[in-house]
Every structure is written in C-alpha cells, then in structure tokens.
Design a protein around this motif. Structure first.
Motif, PDB file in Angstrom:
ATOM      1  N   LEU A 172       0.787  -1.258   0.062  1.00  0.00           N
ATOM      2  CA  LEU A 172       0.005   0.040   0.077  1.00  0.00           C
ATOM      3  C   LEU A 172       0.878   1.225   0.046  1.00  0.00           C
ATOM      4  O   LEU A 172       0.645   2.266  -0.585  1.00  0.00           O
ATOM      5  CB  LEU A 172      -0.883   0.089   1.130  1.00  0.00           C
ATOM      6  CG  LEU A 172      -2.032   0.987   1.226  1.00  0.00           C
ATOM      7  CD1 LEU A 172      -2.946   0.766  -0.084  1.00  0.00           C
ATOM      8  CD2 LEU A 172      -3.037   0.754   2.561  1.00  0.00           C
ATOM      9  N   ARG A 173       1.784   1.257   0.719  1.00  0.00           N
ATOM     10  CA  ARG A 173       2.687   2.400   0.761  1.00  0.00           C
ATOM     11  C   ARG A 173       3.438   2.723  -0.641  1.00  0.00           C
ATOM     12  O   ARG A 173       3.598   3.796  -0.965  1.00  0.00           O
ATOM     13  CB  ARG A 173       3.925   2.020   1.658  1.00  0.00           C
ATOM     14  CG  ARG A 173       4.834   3.284   2.115  1.00  0.00           C
ATOM     15  CD  ARG A 173       5.913   3.181   3.289  1.00  0.00           C
ATOM     16  NE  ARG A 173       6.878   2.143   2.957  1.00  0.00           N
ATOM     17  CZ  ARG A 173       6.950   0.912   3.308  1.00  0.00           C
ATOM     18  NH1 ARG A 173       6.020   0.688   4.177  1.00  0.00           N
ATOM     19  NH2 ARG A 173       7.896   0.061   3.002  1.00  0.00           N
ATOM     20  N   GLU A 174       3.923   1.537  -1.208  1.00  0.00           N
ATOM     21  CA  GLU A 174       4.431   1.737  -2.732  1.00  0.00           C
ATOM     22  C   GLU A 174       3.332   2.186  -3.618  1.00  0.00           C
ATOM     23  O   GLU A 174       3.607   3.355  -4.458  1.00  0.00           O
ATOM     24  CB  GLU A 174       4.824   0.306  -3.108  1.00  0.00           C
ATOM     25  CG  GLU A 174       6.084  -0.228  -2.408  1.00  0.00           C
ATOM     26  CD  GLU A 174       6.328  -1.686  -2.726  1.00  0.00           C
ATOM     27  OE1 GLU A 174       5.506  -2.148  -3.748  1.00  0.00           O
ATOM     28  OE2 GLU A 174       7.608  -1.981  -2.160  1.00  0.00           O
ATOM     29  N   LYS A 175       2.239   2.089  -3.488  1.00  0.00           N
ATOM     30  CA  LYS A 175       1.236   2.330  -4.392  1.00  0.00           C
ATOM     31  C   LYS A 175       0.810   3.764  -3.994  1.00  0.00           C
ATOM     32  O   LYS A 175       0.509   4.694  -4.987  1.00  0.00           O
ATOM     33  CB  LYS A 175      -0.225   1.500  -4.282  1.00  0.00           C
ATOM     34  CG  LYS A 175      -0.215   0.182  -4.826  1.00  0.00           C
ATOM     35  CD  LYS A 175      -1.582  -0.426  -4.559  1.00  0.00           C
ATOM     36  CE  LYS A 175      -1.459  -1.748  -5.496  1.00  0.00           C
ATOM     37  NZ  LYS A 175      -2.911  -2.433  -5.562  1.00  0.00           N
ATOM     38  N   ILE A 176       0.722   4.229  -2.784  1.00  0.00           N
ATOM     39  CA  ILE A 176       0.634   5.737  -2.157  1.00  0.00           C
ATOM     40  C   ILE A 176       1.826   6.556  -2.809  1.00  0.00           C
ATOM     41  O   ILE A 176       1.588   7.800  -3.216  1.00  0.00           O
ATOM     42  CB  ILE A 176       0.294   5.816  -0.890  1.00  0.00           C
ATOM     43  CG1 ILE A 176      -0.404   7.162  -0.621  1.00  0.00           C
ATOM     44  CG2 ILE A 176       1.439   5.718   0.001  1.00  0.00           C
ATOM     45  CD1 ILE A 176      -1.852   7.070  -0.992  1.00  0.00           C
ATOM     46  N   GLU A 177       3.037   6.157  -2.727  1.00  0.00           N
ATOM     47  CA  GLU A 177       4.262   6.921  -3.408  1.00  0.00           C
ATOM     48  C   GLU A 177       3.919   6.906  -4.775  1.00  0.00           C
ATOM     49  O   GLU A 177       4.377   8.085  -5.153  1.00  0.00           O
ATOM     50  CB  GLU A 177       5.489   6.075  -3.023  1.00  0.00           C
ATOM     51  CG  GLU A 177       5.742   6.051  -1.459  1.00  0.00           C
ATOM     52  CD  GLU A 177       7.010   5.440  -0.929  1.00  0.00           C
ATOM     53  OE1 GLU A 177       7.675   4.769  -1.938  1.00  0.00           O
ATOM     54  OE2 GLU A 177       7.247   5.198   0.290  1.00  0.00           O
ATOM     55  N   ALA A 178       3.531   5.982  -5.505  1.00  0.00           N
ATOM     56  CA  ALA A 178       3.349   5.966  -7.070  1.00  0.00           C
ATOM     57  C   ALA A 178       2.412   7.144  -7.380  1.00  0.00           C
ATOM     58  O   ALA A 178       2.559   7.868  -8.254  1.00  0.00           O
ATOM     59  CB  ALA A 178       2.989   4.765  -7.595  1.00  0.00           C
ATOM     60  N   CYS A 179       1.330   7.084  -6.497  1.00  0.00           N
ATOM     61  CA  CYS A 179       0.372   8.059  -6.530  1.00  0.00           C
ATOM     62  C   CYS A 179       0.899   9.485  -6.396  1.00  0.00           C
ATOM     63  O   CYS A 179       0.333  10.483  -7.004  1.00  0.00           O
ATOM     64  CB  CYS A 179      -0.855   7.917  -5.866  1.00  0.00           C
ATOM     65  SG  CYS A 179      -1.823   6.431  -6.192  1.00  0.00           S
ATOM     66  N   ALA A 180       1.752   9.657  -5.501  1.00  0.00           N
ATOM     67  CA  ALA A 180       2.188  11.097  -5.117  1.00  0.00           C
ATOM     68  C   ALA A 180       3.014  11.445  -6.582  1.00  0.00           C
ATOM     69  O   ALA A 180       2.906  12.899  -6.726  1.00  0.00           O
ATOM     70  CB  ALA A 180       3.129  10.822  -4.023  1.00  0.00           C
ATOM     71  N   GLU A 181       3.673  10.523  -7.031  1.00  0.00           N
ATOM     72  CA  GLU A 181       4.413  11.061  -8.480  1.00  0.00           C
ATOM     73  C   GLU A 181       3.471  11.299  -9.414  1.00  0.00           C
ATOM     74  O   GLU A 181       3.735  12.492 -10.314  1.00  0.00           O
ATOM     75  CB  GLU A 181       5.272   9.892  -8.717  1.00  0.00           C
ATOM     76  CG  GLU A 181       6.564   9.653  -7.843  1.00  0.00           C
ATOM     77  CD  GLU A 181       7.487  11.111  -7.441  1.00  0.00           C
ATOM     78  OE1 GLU A 181       7.656  11.627  -8.611  1.00  0.00           O
ATOM     79  OE2 GLU A 181       7.612  11.251  -6.215  1.00  0.00           O
ATOM     80  N   ALA A 182       2.555  10.544  -9.699  1.00  0.00           N
ATOM     81  CA  ALA A 182       1.382  10.806 -10.722  1.00  0.00           C
ATOM     82  C   ALA A 182       0.897  12.194 -10.281  1.00  0.00           C
ATOM     83  O   ALA A 182       0.282  12.961 -11.285  1.00  0.00           O
ATOM     84  CB  ALA A 182       0.467   9.797 -10.461  1.00  0.00           C
ATOM     85  N   SER A 183       0.470  12.523  -9.009  1.00  0.00           N
ATOM     86  CA  SER A 183      -0.357  13.792  -8.714  1.00  0.00           C
ATOM     87  C   SER A 183       0.770  14.992  -8.985  1.00  0.00           C
ATOM     88  O   SER A 183       0.529  15.714  -9.595  1.00  0.00           O
ATOM     89  CB  SER A 183      -0.333  13.464  -7.334  1.00  0.00           C
ATOM     90  OG  SER A 183      -0.931  14.825  -6.794  1.00  0.00           O
ATOM     91  N   PHE A 184       2.121  14.628  -8.900  1.00  0.00           N
ATOM     92  CA  PHE A 184       2.884  15.801  -9.061  1.00  0.00           C
ATOM     93  C   PHE A 184       3.261  15.973 -10.614  1.00  0.00           C
ATOM     94  O   PHE A 184       3.416  17.106 -11.154  1.00  0.00           O
ATOM     95  CB  PHE A 184       4.184  15.597  -8.487  1.00  0.00           C
ATOM     96  CG  PHE A 184       5.373  16.683  -8.563  1.00  0.00           C
ATOM     97  CD1 PHE A 184       4.887  18.101  -7.835  1.00  0.00           C
ATOM     98  CD2 PHE A 184       6.264  16.771  -9.287  1.00  0.00           C
ATOM     99  CE1 PHE A 184       5.668  19.195  -7.772  1.00  0.00           C
ATOM    100  CE2 PHE A 184       7.098  17.874  -9.226  1.00  0.00           C
ATOM    101  CZ  PHE A 184       6.839  19.084  -8.620  1.00  0.00           C
TER     102      PHE A 184
END
Length: 269
Positions: A172-184
């Motif tokens: 889940l942490r890996e997915k949320i980190e990937a989402c952070a990059e997508a958001s930026f």
C-alpha cells in the motif's frame, strides 16, 4: 498535575485562525475584484482537537502542561492553489507581511525537498498576535500551502496512515508513493498550460462581473418605475449573453448605467 482549562487555552488559537482566514480570503477577493488571477484558490483552517493534541504530546513525549509551549501546529491554516507557481507567490505574500501583522519563525519547502512518503507542500510556521479579553497573546500557527492535487493526495495518505497507526503495509505504501508522483506529474503538466488557463478564467471572471453589473442596473431601473422597459431590457440582455460578445455586453451595460445615472438611481450593493 494542574488541570488544563482546554476551552480557555484553545480560544485564542481559534481566534487566530478566524482572523487569518478573513485576511487570506480578503487577498483572494482583491485579486478577483481587480480581475486578476488569484494565487489563492481556497483557504481552510482548523484548531487541533483535544484528542489530537494529547496523541501528539504522547508521541513526542511532551508533558500535557507543556503542550502549548512546545507544539506549534495546534492552529493551522491551509491555502490551496491551482498551480505550483502560485504556491511561491503565496509564500512571498506571507513574507511581505513578516514583521507587520505576523512573524515568520520557520519555512520548510517539501516541494523541492519531497518527503520519502511522497508528501509535497510548503510549510511556514508563524507567530500571530491576537487581542483577547485577557490581553494580547502570540499564537504559533502552521501555514500549509499546496496545490489541489497535493492536497488530495495528502488527505488520502493521512487517512491511511491513521488507519494503520503509521505502519502502512508495504504494498500500500508503494502504491501511495506512486500516486504522489502521478499527482505531481499532473501539477507539472497543468503548469505548462497555466497562462492559457489563467487567461480563460480571466475572461470568464470579466463576463461574470459584467453580468452582475447589468442585472444590478436593470433592477435599479425597475425600482424607479421603468417597468414598461423591463421586458425590452431583459430580452436584449439574454440575446447578448447568448451571443457571448463581451464588448457588446459592455456597451449595453454602459447604456443602462447612463440611464440609471440620469434618473439618479442609488445603486444596490
């Protein structure tokens, strides 16, 4: 242990956030009234709940009698912007007030120095003076400045971190980190068309202000008994509005304004 009067202690924090809310929204209104792009899209405020204060004091091993000395984010202001570039404009607006109605204590740029979790935001810790019934008090306050995309991500991440008590599962942490990059990446792409978006919004704002003035002038003329002309004015307005020509709408408004002035109409705000 002395008993904490939570209501009395937290009151000036609420007063500080209320006053800062009004001030930052006034800045936003000024930009809009001047038909300029406002770097401030939304202002949110909060004072930590008693439960949150106790939780944080336990995590940091701070005695409850010392929380109001040690914690600097009991009062919080969050300023949401459309674009990353707007964040730094807001930062400068706050810096310009340093030493006037607030004092900057610390700045933390988590946009250029992203946290390992993917968290991005700009934090400014300030001291803000309020005048209460018992005298003047300087209240610490944390101002968070971020884009709408950053705020969406941070809200979700905070909820998950709370659910798992800081021990989020690896997948889940890996997915949320990937989402952070997508958001930026979304923020970055939006930045490439920022000027075009701002220009479009400016035209929309000019049209909205113009429509408000036209309807106000029509209403004022109605109040002085020009009822027989109302249908004609309304029909002309609707036709011009549907046509969408701002120049024609402006000429129509000038005509109404001239009539209103001629009949000495007092404008209704």
């Amino acid at each position: 242990m002395s008993i904490i009067n939570w209501r009395e202690e937290l009151f000036p924090y609420k007063q500080a956030t209320d006053e800062l809310y009004i001030k930052f929204n006034s800045i936003k209104k000024e930009y809009i009234d001047l038909e300029q792009h406002s770097p401030i899209e939304l202002v949110q405020t909060r004072v930590k709940s008693i439960a949150s204060i106790i939780d944080k004091s336990n995590k940091r091993d701070i005695h409850l009698t010392k929380v109001f000395e040690k914690l600097e984010d009991i009062a919080g202001v969050r300023i949401i912007c459309k674009f990353v570039e707007d964040i730094y404009k807001v930062v400068q607006l706050i810096r310009d007030r340093d030493g006037k109605d607030l004092t900057i204590k610390e700045e933390e740029d988590y946009i250029n120095n992203t946290k390992s979790s993917g968290y991005r935001s700009y934090h400014i810790t300030i001291k803000y003076k309020v005048i209460t019934a018992t005298g003047a008090k300087e209240i610490p306050c944390e101002i968070q400045i971020r884009t709408m995309a950053m705020n969406f991500w941070a809200t979700i991440e905070h909820s998950l971190r709370y659910k798992y008590n800081g021990n989020m599962p690896t997948h889940l942490r890996e997915k949320i980190e990937a989402c952070a990059e997508a958001s930026f990446k979304l923020d970055t792409e939006m930045g490439t068309i920022r000027e075009e978006i701002i220009e479009t919004q400016k035209v929309i704002q000019i049209k909205e202000n113009l429509v408000y003035e036209i309807l106000k002038n029509i209403q004022n003329l109605y109040y002085i008994g020009k009822i027989e002309e109302m249908n004609e004015f309304n029909k002309e307005f609707i036709d011009l509005y549907q046509e969408g020509d701002i120049e024609k709408l402006n000429k129509f408004n000038n005509k109404l304004h001239t009539m209103a002035t001629l009949y000495k109409v007092s404008y209704i705000g």
